[in-house]
Design an enzyme around this catalytic site. Sequence first.
Site, PDB file in Angstrom:
ATOM      1  N   ASN A   8      34.763 -25.236  16.701  1.00  0.00           N
ATOM      2  CA  ASN A   8      34.180 -25.511  15.388  1.00  0.00           C
ATOM      3  C   ASN A   8      35.294 -26.079  14.508  1.00  0.00           C
ATOM      4  OD1 ASN A   8      32.949 -25.552  12.930  1.00  0.00           O
ATOM      5  ND2 ASN A   8      32.763 -23.330  12.716  1.00  0.00           N
ATOM      6  N   LYS A  10      35.062 -27.408  11.678  1.00  0.00           N
ATOM      7  CA  LYS A  10      34.777 -27.279  10.231  1.00  0.00           C
ATOM      8  C   LYS A  10      35.070 -28.618   9.558  1.00  0.00           C
ATOM      9  CE  LYS A  10      35.717 -22.426  10.761  1.00  0.00           C
ATOM     10  NZ  LYS A  10      36.085 -21.148  10.198  1.00  0.00           N
ATOM     11  N   HIS A  94      26.324 -20.187  10.242  1.00  0.00           N
ATOM     12  CA  HIS A  94      27.736 -19.798  10.169  1.00  0.00           C
ATOM     13  C   HIS A  94      27.976 -19.079   8.841  1.00  0.00           C
ATOM     14  CE1 HIS A  94      32.068 -20.043   9.771  1.00  0.00           C
ATOM     15  NE2 HIS A  94      32.102 -20.175  11.089  1.00  0.00           N
ATOM     16  N   GLU A  96      30.209 -19.249   6.701  1.00  0.00           N
ATOM     17  CA  GLU A  96      30.599 -20.116   5.571  1.00  0.00           C
ATOM     18  C   GLU A  96      29.366 -20.794   4.975  1.00  0.00           C
ATOM     19  OE1 GLU A  96      33.612 -22.255   7.734  1.00  0.00           O
ATOM     20  OE2 GLU A  96      34.783 -20.393   7.818  1.00  0.00           O
ATOM     21  N   GLU A 164      30.345 -13.162  14.870  1.00  0.00           N
ATOM     22  CA  GLU A 164      31.543 -13.548  14.122  1.00  0.00           C
ATOM     23  C   GLU A 164      31.701 -12.642  12.894  1.00  0.00           C
ATOM     24  OE1 GLU A 164      32.805 -17.824  14.938  1.00  0.00           O
ATOM     25  OE2 GLU A 164      31.279 -17.949  13.398  1.00  0.00           O
ATOM     26  N   GLY A 170      39.357 -16.764  10.382  1.00  0.00           N
ATOM     27  CA  GLY A 170      40.445 -17.442   9.687  1.00  0.00           C
ATOM     28  C   GLY A 170      41.509 -16.514   9.132  1.00  0.00           C
ATOM     29  N   SER A 203      39.254 -15.581  14.706  1.00  0.00           N
ATOM     30  CA  SER A 203      40.687 -15.546  15.031  1.00  0.00           C
ATOM     31  C   SER A 203      40.958 -15.453  16.534  1.00  0.00           C
ATOM     32  CB  SER A 203      41.393 -14.408  14.276  1.00  0.00           C
ATOM     33  OG  SER A 203      41.327 -14.650  12.881  1.00  0.00           O
TER      34      SER A 203
HETATM   35  P1  PGA Z   1      38.580 -18.951  13.309  1.00  0.00           P
HETATM   36  O1  PGA Z   1      37.098 -19.450  12.927  1.00  0.00           O
HETATM   37  O2  PGA Z   1      38.735 -19.092  14.795  1.00  0.00           O
HETATM   38  O3  PGA Z   1      39.496 -19.866  12.543  1.00  0.00           O
HETATM   39  O4  PGA Z   1      38.695 -17.542  12.865  1.00  0.00           O
HETATM   40  C1  PGA Z   1      36.001 -19.136  13.741  1.00  0.00           C
HETATM   41  C2  PGA Z   1      34.730 -19.669  13.145  1.00  0.00           C
HETATM   42  O5  PGA Z   1      34.634 -19.739  11.914  1.00  0.00           O
HETATM   43  O6  PGA Z   1      33.808 -20.043  13.879  1.00  0.00           O
END
Ligand code: PGA
Length: 250
Positions: A8, A10, A94, A96, A164, A170, A203
């Site tokens: 992903n 983003k 997601h 976000e 998640e 993140g 992460s």
């Molecule tokens: P990350 O993001 O690996 O940077 O924690 C995962 C995601 O948002 O799908």
Amino acid sequence: MKYLVGANFKMNKSFRELRDYLDVFIGKYACFSNVDLAIAPITAALSGVADLVGSSCLNLAAQNMHYESAGAYTGEVSPDLLKELGCKYVIVGHSERRALFHETDETINRKVRAAIERGIRPILCVGENLHQKDLGISFETVRIQLAEGLVGVADTSLVDVAYEPVWAIGTGRAAESSTVAQMHTLIRAALNNRHSRIIYGGSVNDTNAAALLEASHDINGFLVGSASLDAEKFLKIAQAASAKNISLQS
Ligand code: PGA
């Protein structure tokens, strides 16, 4: 079952950076027979990335979509267009999108159903935030997101689910593997099918992927954000998934 490992990206990478990335990635990557790999670039780059991916065994994924085919929805992307561009997957719900763009379980459910109708496989994201975790309602939160996200879906095997936890995204602090294992067991029971991939995100990187996979046979891959931006790291994560899947079969 083939595992699923998704990148992903983003809102990261220019088109030139995507081209460089795919040069490295496709150059080093021999297809895995037991892992589906998916790349989700910025929506505006999907068409160009579709050309770059070409006939390689990398799959194209979208980060989001609207549930209507067409209409007065400025700035949105149609599922029909995603299908036309060759998207095999779409990430739906997601955290976000839920937090920053106010997506609700109801709109997420409409997207899940619209994707299935078009033959695009939704990757439905669920996960508790830190507040919900501190209140001790992680399981309940995920159970509700899943139930609401799948309303009217007669065949849940057409959906993959990404667990998640929001507090792990993140932050560099992945969830404990035992927590992930418990949550994936709950999700498997709720889905009530053996075919959906239940993948973990938050992460994940090239050093913790193998250990996370060890925790449960119901961790069927990953959704990777930051670490997927580096082609070498993403490849290592995919290799860890492939090795684990081989070990399960032997
Ligand atoms: P990350 O993001 O690996 O940077 O924690 C995962 C995601 O948002 O799908």
